[in-house]
Design an enzyme around this catalytic site. Structure first.
Site: not given
Ligand code: ADP
Length: 327
Positions: A130-132, A134, A76, A106-107, A109, A176, A167, A15, A260
């Site tokens: 990685t944006i996450d 993690d 990928r 990321g992890d 890779s 994810r 609202r 990613g 992203r």
């Protein structure tokens, strides 16, 4: 003793995340400073296997520090999961005389790099992009701060219209497997509820509090949901809430890929520059098969195989802060 690294390759994989370009720039310029040859590998492991590689100069990375995405592109790559694909990658590097690799990704890779470095004598150093956020072992990953700030900007705008209309808004952010973007952007925008994959959500409590607000005719409520929460994202959460609050106006906004992209924040540019610099130093000093992380504002070198997904790290205290500040 480890062999001297003279020619390095740099790639971005998996990613993409804003700040990868700043990392590429730092790797190239630090490598050149040390007299290394630096080669840019296109489309991650795919370009490596296909020998889509070219030599980089200082000016190849001019005017990119502020740009999102990655000039080396990313992909990928199925073949790299299998031994013959990795052998092909090794042959390409051997043929070109590249004897060190910097992997920005990321992890996943990093898992690929672990296998590769166990099978072949090509030292690898990782940079967590990685944006996450993690990846275990680093307080920062490149792109996270930008993604959080993008989410904050979008949520602030949605909040204006939410308040104007009374609202309930459910906003889905990326993540994810990790709830960090949801947690950070949710706290920073004053969300009443934040739903993340790492923690169980008491939906009954949320419903009760919304019904109470409805009775008081103050049904304004912001809920930030990570896409991988236990209910399966914002649309699913909306269904559950609507069943219990049939008269309420409940809207969903899924922020998606805007998180992203965009120009990286100052923090992401800075950590990418530091990590890129240190990744090259690692290769030169013989500190191999590690990734560069930052802990308590100091550089750390963590074995690549330890970069597993960091799941259970969101403490009760964070959730308490969310609850108290939204009450
Ligand atoms: P990220 O690096 O962002 O977590 P992925 O999980 O998609 O993204 O991984 C990027 C690429 O790394 C994959 O497409 C594949 O080529 C390689 N890779 C990931 N996991 C492995 C693995 N277990 N073995 C070999 N290669 C892997």
């Amino acid at each position: 003793m480890a062999k001297k690294v003279t020619k390095i390759g740099v790639l971005t994989s998996g990613g993409d995340s804003p700040g990868m370009n700043a990392a590429i720039r730092a790797v190239v310029r630090t490598g050149l400073y040390h007299g290394l040859e630096v080669h840019g590998i296109m489309r991650g492991y795919q370009g490596l296997i296909e020998d889509d590689i070219s030599k980089m100069e200082g000016r190849s990375v001019a005017n990119i520090i502020q740009r999102g995405g990655t000039i080396l592109k990313t992909a990928r790559c199925k073949e790299f999961y299998e031994a013959p694909g990795r052998k092909r990658a090794y042959e390409v590097l051997k043929k070109r005389g590249i004897n060190g690799l910097v992997i920005i990704g990321g992890d996943g890779s990093f898992r690929g790099a672990v296998k590769f470095s166990q099978e072949f004598d090509i030292p690898c150093v990782g940079i967590a992009g990685t944006i996450d956020k993690d990846i275990h072992g680093s307080d920062y990953t490149i792109g996270f701060d930008t993604a959080v700030n993008t989410a904050i900007g979008a949520i602030d705008k949605i909040r204006d219209t939410m308040d104007a209309h009374d609202r309930i808004f459910i906003i889905e952010v990326m993540g994810r497997d990790a709830g960090y973007i949801a947690l950070h952007s949710g706290i920073a925008t004053g969300a009443e509820n934040i739903l993340i994959p790492e923690r169980k959500t008491n939906m009954n409590d949320i419903i009760l509090s919304l019904q109470e607000k409805e009775r008081r005719k103050k049904l304004v409520n912001l809920i930030v949901v990570a896409e991988g929460d236990e209910f399966g994202g914002a649309n699913e959460v909306q269904k559950v809430l609507q069943e219990n609050l049939p008269k309420a106006e409940i809207r969903v906004a899924i922020l998606g890929h805007i998180q992203r992209g965009g120009s990286p924040t100052g923090i992401d540019r800075l950590i990418a520059s530091r990590m890129g610099y240190h990744a090259v130093e690692c290769l030169m000093e013989g500190r191999h098969n590690v990734f560069v992380g930052i802990l308590n504002n100091r550089m750390h070198y963590i074995p690549l195989e330890k970069a597993v997904k960091n799941k259970a790290n969101i403490s009760e205290e964070w959730m308490k802060i969310v609850k108290i500040l939204a009450s």
